[in-house]
Design a protein around this motif. Sequence first.
Motif, short mmCIF file in Angstrom:
data_model
loop_
_atom_site.label_atom_id
_atom_site.label_comp_id
_atom_site.label_asym_id
_atom_site.label_seq_id
_atom_site.Cartn_x
_atom_site.Cartn_y
_atom_site.Cartn_z
N PHE A 180 0.81 -1.22 0.00
CA PHE A 180 0.00 0.00 0.00
C PHE A 180 0.85 1.26 0.00
N LEU A 181 2.16 1.12 0.06
CA LEU A 181 3.03 2.29 0.04
C LEU A 181 3.03 2.92 -1.35
N VAL A 182 3.06 4.23 -1.39
CA VAL A 182 3.15 4.96 -2.66
C VAL A 182 4.59 4.85 -3.18
N ASP A 183 4.72 4.79 -4.49
CA ASP A 183 6.06 4.78 -5.09
C ASP A 183 6.81 6.04 -4.63
N PRO A 184 7.98 5.86 -3.98
CA PRO A 184 8.70 7.03 -3.46
C PRO A 184 8.99 8.10 -4.51
N TYR A 185 9.18 7.69 -5.78
CA TYR A 185 9.49 8.66 -6.83
C TYR A 185 8.28 9.53 -7.18
N LYS A 186 7.09 9.15 -6.73
CA LYS A 186 5.88 9.94 -6.99
C LYS A 186 5.53 10.85 -5.81
N MET A 187 6.32 10.78 -4.75
CA MET A 187 6.01 11.55 -3.54
C MET A 187 6.48 13.00 -3.67
N ILE A 188 5.65 13.91 -3.14
CA ILE A 188 5.98 15.34 -3.09
C ILE A 188 5.90 15.76 -1.63
N ARG A 189 6.98 16.40 -1.15
CA ARG A 189 7.02 16.84 0.25
C ARG A 189 6.04 17.98 0.50
#
Length: 463
Positions: free
Chosen positions: A214-223
């Motif tokens: 269920f984790l989001v792909d880290p490369y799609k994350m925005i701080r």
Amino acid sequence: MSTGEEEKANKSTSSVEQAEIFERPKGWRGIYHHPVTQVCLVGLVCFMCPGIFNSLSGLGAGGQVDATTSANATATHYATLAFFAFFSGSVHNVLGSRLCLFLGTCGYPLYIASYIATNIHPGAGDFVVVTGAISGICAALIWTAQGSLIMAYPTEAQKGTFIGYFWAIFNLGSVVGSSVAFGLNFNSTANKVGNGTYIGLLILTLIGVVLPTFLVDPYKMIRTDGTKVTPIRHPSWKTEFLSLFVALKTDPWIVLLFPMFFASNYFYAWLFNDYNGALFNIRTRSLNNFVYWTSQIFGSFLIGHFVLDLKRFRRRFRAFLCWSIVVVFVFAIYTWAYFYQKTYTRASESPTAVKMDMNDPDYSAHVWLMILFGLLDSMWQTTAYWLMGAMSNDPAKLAVFAGFYKCFQSSGSAIAWRLDALRRPYMNIFVSTWVLVAAGMMCAFPLVYVRVKDHTEIDDEAL
């Protein structure tokens, strides 16, 4: 356009790219993709797997009557963790954080299931030891991925808060696991847990296996400040091996923390097996386990918030104050424990002997010792991390320091649990524990005096 104008244009373009701000998603997706949500989800993964492992260890003998098998399995777990953690960064670079977390969780249900097998087939002790080794390899993957994500997702001003979120959720795993054991064994008259307890813990670890999906792909994350996350790439094992020597050469003071690192989990063998496992029946062991992990949450907050982050005092003063508090706790608690330890031996407290119950009049004093040990444990770990952070702000250097910490910590744990499996006298293990924790604090004092400054200087930064 002239060559000079082209260079200026390229520099301008580069600056824009570096400062590029992205719009965060809205609505439900914005909540799900929020860095806090994802860090809490990582905390839940560790809640369900390493947290449950800790709660099982805290029961004493892994909830069994004979502690030998459990001690051997735990020693093997920490030995493989210490070895494979050195290579897990390279594996993480290839597989990524999500897959590392998924593969890392798979060893924990197998470890819990091995205890069910032991309850059904008493001769399956070797299987428990093998699963201890497998879970150690998995633990190396989990902690590498966990560290990468909780350092990558927060902004510079949020790192302490995010780490606090993670550790609170992670320690709650041990609290919940011990609560399950206590509830299921409240009316038990046996000296070990039944299959129902192990099945309950097994279900929790199986949930932990599912959670990484269920984790989001880290490369799609925005701080939260609009910058994109660039997941941390660990150095290759060859580069990491070289970095160890570079760190020792450029900052040799770190050697004075090695005894503190080594002792940081060494005392678990005596506390969980030779005190909790030796003196109490199973429901009381479960209650002791619960209060121990609960007190850890408060201990970390108290030393971190009210001492180490007390801004009205200079950092050097806070370092000396924290060191003094931990030293006082060490000698007060171990002196108290000594007066208990000298009253029993392995022979007098055999597995078939009548054990202390939570309703016995002497129990209240004994449980307070467990609470104080929990406070000391969390204060010790928090202080160790804070001292490393006070020595540098360079992520590469801190990664090497953290590697030293995990390596020596796991090595100390492996040795202590193996000594217990070899059935060394309780007093010998207790005295060695006391000596090591006292030596760890004494060796750390020169580092606090010389190396901890009010502000981290530029010369201390780079690896």
